[in-house]
Design a protein around this motif. Sequence first.
Motif, PDB file in Angstrom:
ATOM      1  N   MET A   1     -63.126 -14.055 -44.314  1.00 35.98           N
ATOM      2  CA  MET A   1     -61.902 -13.377 -43.972  1.00 35.98           C
ATOM      3  C   MET A   1     -60.882 -13.467 -45.100  1.00 35.98           C
ATOM      4  O   MET A   1     -60.219 -12.481 -45.414  1.00 35.98           O
ATOM      5  N   LYS A   2     -60.746 -14.687 -45.691  1.00 34.89           N
ATOM      6  CA  LYS A   2     -59.802 -14.864 -46.776  1.00 34.89           C
ATOM      7  C   LYS A   2     -60.207 -14.030 -47.998  1.00 34.89           C
ATOM      8  O   LYS A   2     -59.362 -13.488 -48.705  1.00 34.89           O
ATOM      9  N   ALA A   3     -61.485 -13.925 -48.265  1.00 33.86           N
ATOM     10  CA  ALA A   3     -61.967 -13.153 -49.411  1.00 33.86           C
ATOM     11  C   ALA A   3     -61.651 -11.666 -49.222  1.00 33.86           C
ATOM     12  O   ALA A   3     -61.274 -10.971 -50.169  1.00 33.86           O
ATOM     13  N   ARG A   4     -61.798 -11.217 -47.997  1.00 37.45           N
ATOM     14  CA  ARG A   4     -61.519  -9.808 -47.693  1.00 37.45           C
ATOM     15  C   ARG A   4     -60.019  -9.520 -47.859  1.00 37.45           C
ATOM     16  O   ARG A   4     -59.626  -8.487 -48.406  1.00 37.45           O
ATOM     17  N   LEU A   5     -59.186 -10.430 -47.402  1.00 36.12           N
ATOM     18  CA  LEU A   5     -57.728 -10.291 -47.530  1.00 36.12           C
ATOM     19  C   LEU A   5     -57.320 -10.329 -49.007  1.00 36.12           C
ATOM     20  O   LEU A   5     -56.502  -9.541 -49.454  1.00 36.12           O
ATOM     21  N   ALA A   6     -57.916 -11.233 -49.770  1.00 40.70           N
ATOM     22  CA  ALA A   6     -57.609 -11.346 -51.207  1.00 40.70           C
ATOM     23  C   ALA A   6     -58.058 -10.081 -51.939  1.00 40.70           C
ATOM     24  O   ALA A   6     -57.363  -9.572 -52.832  1.00 40.70           O
ATOM     25  N   ALA A   7     -59.229  -9.555 -51.591  1.00 37.97           N
ATOM     26  CA  ALA A   7     -59.722  -8.333 -52.227  1.00 37.97           C
ATOM     27  C   ALA A   7     -58.819  -7.152 -51.903  1.00 37.97           C
ATOM     28  O   ALA A   7     -58.527  -6.321 -52.771  1.00 37.97           O
ATOM     29  N   SER A   8     -58.356  -7.058 -50.668  1.00 33.78           N
ATOM     30  CA  SER A   8     -57.451  -5.977 -50.268  1.00 33.78           C
ATOM     31  C   SER A   8     -56.126  -6.070 -51.017  1.00 33.78           C
ATOM     32  O   SER A   8     -55.576  -5.068 -51.488  1.00 33.78           O
ATOM     33  N   ALA A   9     -55.607  -7.290 -51.151  1.00 35.62           N
ATOM     34  CA  ALA A   9     -54.343  -7.489 -51.870  1.00 35.62           C
ATOM     35  C   ALA A   9     -54.514  -7.135 -53.346  1.00 35.62           C
ATOM     36  O   ALA A   9     -53.643  -6.495 -53.954  1.00 35.62           O
ATOM     37  N   ALA A  10     -55.610  -7.537 -53.944  1.00 38.98           N
ATOM     38  CA  ALA A  10     -55.869  -7.235 -55.353  1.00 38.98           C
ATOM     39  C   ALA A  10     -56.013  -5.729 -55.564  1.00 38.98           C
ATOM     40  O   ALA A  10     -55.506  -5.168 -56.548  1.00 38.98           O
ATOM     41  N   LEU A  11     -56.693  -5.066 -54.662  1.00 37.24           N
ATOM     42  CA  LEU A  11     -56.859  -3.619 -54.754  1.00 37.24           C
ATOM     43  C   LEU A  11     -55.509  -2.910 -54.616  1.00 37.24           C
ATOM     44  O   LEU A  11     -55.197  -1.997 -55.386  1.00 37.24           O
TER      45      LEU A  11
ATOM     46  N   LEU B   1     -52.558  -4.158 -55.301  1.00 36.43           N
ATOM     47  CA  LEU B   1     -51.790  -4.449 -56.511  1.00 36.43           C
ATOM     48  C   LEU B   1     -52.275  -3.594 -57.672  1.00 36.43           C
ATOM     49  O   LEU B   1     -51.462  -3.055 -58.430  1.00 36.43           O
ATOM     50  N   GLY B   2     -53.582  -3.433 -57.792  1.00 36.66           N
ATOM     51  CA  GLY B   2     -54.144  -2.587 -58.850  1.00 36.66           C
ATOM     52  C   GLY B   2     -53.720  -1.140 -58.714  1.00 36.66           C
ATOM     53  O   GLY B   2     -53.375  -0.478 -59.694  1.00 36.66           O
ATOM     54  N   VAL B   3     -53.730  -0.624 -57.507  1.00 38.17           N
ATOM     55  CA  VAL B   3     -53.299   0.757 -57.265  1.00 38.17           C
ATOM     56  C   VAL B   3     -51.814   0.911 -57.572  1.00 38.17           C
ATOM     57  O   VAL B   3     -51.386   1.874 -58.200  1.00 38.17           O
ATOM     58  N   ALA B   4     -50.990  -0.045 -57.155  1.00 39.78           N
ATOM     59  CA  ALA B   4     -49.542   0.019 -57.403  1.00 39.78           C
ATOM     60  C   ALA B   4     -49.246  -0.014 -58.900  1.00 39.78           C
ATOM     61  O   ALA B   4     -48.421   0.761 -59.400  1.00 39.78           O
ATOM     62  N   LEU B   5     -49.898  -0.894 -59.632  1.00 45.86           N
ATOM     63  CA  LEU B   5     -49.685  -0.950 -61.079  1.00 45.86           C
ATOM     64  C   LEU B   5     -50.213   0.298 -61.769  1.00 45.86           C
ATOM     65  O   LEU B   5     -49.571   0.826 -62.684  1.00 45.86           O
TER      66      LEU B   5
END
Length: 158
Positions: free
Chosen positions: A1-11, A13-17
Amino acid sequence: MKARLAASAALALGVALGASGCSMITYQATTEHYDASDGVSANVGDLDLRNILVVSDDGVDGTLVLTIVNNGEDDVDLDVQVDGGDTVTIPVDAGATVAFGVDAAEDIDVVEPIVLEGIGVDPGSLLPIYFQYGSAEGVEKQVPVLDGRLPEYESLVP
């Protein structure tokens, strides 16, 4: 679950940047000055010279067209010398805007254009003109020579 949340947050952030960061590395053309008309511009001391051009049908005589803005607090006499020839002196009052040969707003003094005799440059060419007043550093500009084919210039042909 934590990995999925971290991957979503990273994605996210990548889209926003990726969507907003391109202005940090992309050349901004809107920061560059350009002349939005047919003529060229120059600055001499407190004077802004705008849309400088010459109109001539035969390349022998030409009409100098320009607008001068005096941003200073003193009246000045602008010297205009065409390709090392005779000098024409143009008086410009402090704080005034003077347009030579063009239609302008109510607060701009419109005066008759200046006829330059013996320019010896065909339409479509560039004419070197030197602008200077008082102790201000002068500037030489390559001014376009146009003919009277365009309706806005046909009345300016000497």
